[in-house]
Design a protein around this motif. Structure first.
Motif, PDB file in Angstrom:
ATOM      1  N   ALA A   3       0.828  -1.205   0.000  1.00 14.56           N
ATOM      2  CA  ALA A   3       0.000   0.000   0.000  1.00 14.56           C
ATOM      3  C   ALA A   3       0.863   1.256   0.000  1.00 14.56           C
ATOM      4  N   ALA A   4       1.954   1.226   0.772  1.00 20.35           N
ATOM      5  CA  ALA A   4       2.847   2.386   0.834  1.00 20.35           C
ATOM      6  C   ALA A   4       3.495   2.649  -0.524  1.00 20.35           C
ATOM      7  N   PHE A   5       3.963   1.591  -1.173  1.00 25.67           N
ATOM      8  CA  PHE A   5       4.566   1.750  -2.497  1.00 25.67           C
ATOM      9  C   PHE A   5       3.542   2.250  -3.513  1.00 25.67           C
ATOM     10  N   ALA A   6       2.320   1.729  -3.414  1.00 25.42           N
ATOM     11  CA  ALA A   6       1.264   2.163  -4.342  1.00 25.42           C
ATOM     12  C   ALA A   6       0.987   3.655  -4.179  1.00 25.42           C
ATOM     13  N   ALA A   7       1.031   4.148  -2.942  1.00 23.74           N
ATOM     14  CA  ALA A   7       0.805   5.570  -2.698  1.00 23.74           C
ATOM     15  C   ALA A   7       1.864   6.427  -3.381  1.00 23.74           C
ATOM     16  N   LEU A   8       3.065   5.895  -3.491  1.00 26.90           N
ATOM     17  CA  LEU A   8       4.175   6.656  -4.060  1.00 26.90           C
ATOM     18  C   LEU A   8       4.343   6.462  -5.565  1.00 26.90           C
ATOM     19  N   ARG A   9       3.969   5.277  -6.078  1.00 24.57           N
ATOM     20  CA  ARG A   9       4.369   4.904  -7.429  1.00 24.57           C
ATOM     21  C   ARG A   9       3.237   4.750  -8.435  1.00 24.57           C
ATOM     22  N   ARG A  10       2.006   4.776  -7.989  1.00 24.21           N
ATOM     23  CA  ARG A  10       0.888   4.449  -8.876  1.00 24.21           C
ATOM     24  C   ARG A  10       0.828   5.408 -10.058  1.00 24.21           C
ATOM     25  N   SER A  11       0.340   4.892 -11.166  1.00 22.50           N
ATOM     26  CA  SER A  11       0.061   5.726 -12.330  1.00 22.50           C
ATOM     27  C   SER A  11      -1.404   6.136 -12.285  1.00 22.50           C
ATOM     28  N   PRO A  12      -1.823   7.128 -13.071  1.00 24.12           N
ATOM     29  CA  PRO A  12      -3.248   7.487 -13.110  1.00 24.12           C
ATOM     30  C   PRO A  12      -4.142   6.305 -13.485  1.00 24.12           C
ATOM     31  N   MET A  13      -3.693   5.479 -14.414  1.00 27.73           N
ATOM     32  CA  MET A  13      -4.493   4.318 -14.805  1.00 27.73           C
ATOM     33  C   MET A  13      -4.609   3.318 -13.662  1.00 27.73           C
ATOM     34  N   GLN A  14      -3.517   3.121 -12.931  1.00 31.33           N
ATOM     35  CA  GLN A  14      -3.553   2.194 -11.799  1.00 31.33           C
ATOM     36  C   GLN A  14      -4.440   2.729 -10.681  1.00 31.33           C
ATOM     37  N   GLU A  15      -4.406   4.039 -10.470  1.00 26.70           N
ATOM     38  CA  GLU A  15      -5.290   4.644  -9.471  1.00 26.70           C
ATOM     39  C   GLU A  15      -6.746   4.410  -9.862  1.00 26.70           C
TER      40      GLU A  15
END
Length: 236
Positions: free
Chosen positions: A105-117
Motif C-alpha cells: 500500500a505504501a509503495f502504491a501511494a508513491l508509485r501508482r500511475s493514473p491508470m492504476q489509481e
C-alpha cells in the motif's frame, strides 16, 4: 474440542490425493471425468471442480483443455499444504499478508500511475456495489488488493498475491450460510477499511496508506481468530 464438519470438496480432494499418493492413480494418468466423479462421490459438479482446483493449486493434477485432468508428480514448494477451508490456514496467510501488503500500500501511494489509481477506484466501488446487493465479496475483494499490488510497479507483489489466491478467496461453509468462509461481521468493516486505504493512496500519503492497510488486515486477523475460537467451542 468439537471440530467443524469437513467440507465436501475437502473430502473429495482428500480421496483423490490419497489415490495419487498410494499409486492407484499414477503420474500421467487421466482422472475420471467430472460427471463420473460426481457419481463416485455423490456430490455436485461445483464440489468436484473445487476439489480439482485445490489439487491443481497443490501441483498434484493438471487440467488440459479438451483432454481432461491428469495426475502429476508430487512437488514440494510453498503453500502446497494450504487448506482454504480451514480458518487456521486463513489466519496463517493473513499474518504473512500483513508483512507484505502493508508495504504494498505504501509503495502504491508513491508509485501508482493514473491508470492504476483508476483501477483501484473501480475495484473499490465494485466491492461497495457487491455489499449493497448482499452478494459474496471474496472475488472482488481479491481484485481490490491485486490492483494495489499492481500499483507498486513491482511485479513480485502481484505475483505473491496470485500465488496465495486460493487462501485469499476461501471457499466453504464453516460459519456463514453462503459459499464463503468469513466471520459474520466481516463485511461490516470492509467498506470503511477499504475507504481509508483508498484515501491514503490517492493522497500519496505513504505512512497513512501503510497504517490503513495494517489496520484492515489486522482487523481481519482479529475477526478470524474470534471465528476460530467460536468454531472450536461450538458444534452443529
Amino acid at each position: 474440542m468439537i471440530r467443524p464438519k469437513e467440507r465436501l470438496s475437502a473430502k473429495v480432494a482428500d480421496a483423490l490425493r490419497s489415490e495419487i499418493a498410494q499409486g492407484r492413480v499414477k503420474p500421467g494418468d487421466r482422472l475420471p471425468s467430472e460427471s463420473r466423479l460426481t457419481e463416485i462421490h455423490g456430490v455436485s459438479r461445483t464440489v468436484v471442480r473445487e476439489a480439482i482446483a485445490t489439487l491443481s493449486f497443490e501441483g498434484l493434477v493438471e487440467a488440459r483443455k479438451g483432454a481432461g485432468v491428469f495426475a502429476q508428480e508430487a512437488r514440494g514448494g510453498p503453500f502446497v499444504n494450504l487448506d482454504a477451508g480451514r480458518v487456521s490456514s486463513i489466519i496463517e496467510l493473513l499474518e504473512l499478508r500483513i508483512a507484505v501488503e502493508v508495504e504494498s500500500a505504501a509503495f502504491a501511494a508513491l508509485r501508482r500511475s493514473p491508470m492504476q489509481e483508476e483501477r483501484i477506484a473501480i475495484a473499490h466501488h465494485a466491492v461497495i456495489d457487491c455489499l449493497a446487493a448482499g452478494k459474496p465479496t471474496r472475488d472482488l475483494d481479491f481484485d481490490f488488493h491485486l490492483a494495489i499490488a499492481q500499483a507498486t510497479n513491482n511485479p513480485r507483489f502481484a505475483e505473491f498475491l496470485s500465488l496465495i489466491r486460493l487462501g485469499i478467496i476461501p471457499r466453504g461453509k464453516l460459519q456463514t450460510g453462503q459459499d464463503d468462509v468469513r466471520p459474520r461481521d466481516y463485511n461490516v468493516h470492509l467498506q470503511g477499511e477499504h475507504d481509508a486505504i483508498c484515501r491514503a493512496i490517492f493522497a500519496s500519503d505513504e505512512s497513512a496508506a501503510r497504517e490503513a492497510m495494517r489496520t484492515h488486515l489486522k482487523g481481519s486477523l482479529a475477526r478470524y481468530r474470534a471465528l476460530l475460537h467460536e468454531t472450536n467451542h461450538t458444534g452443529s
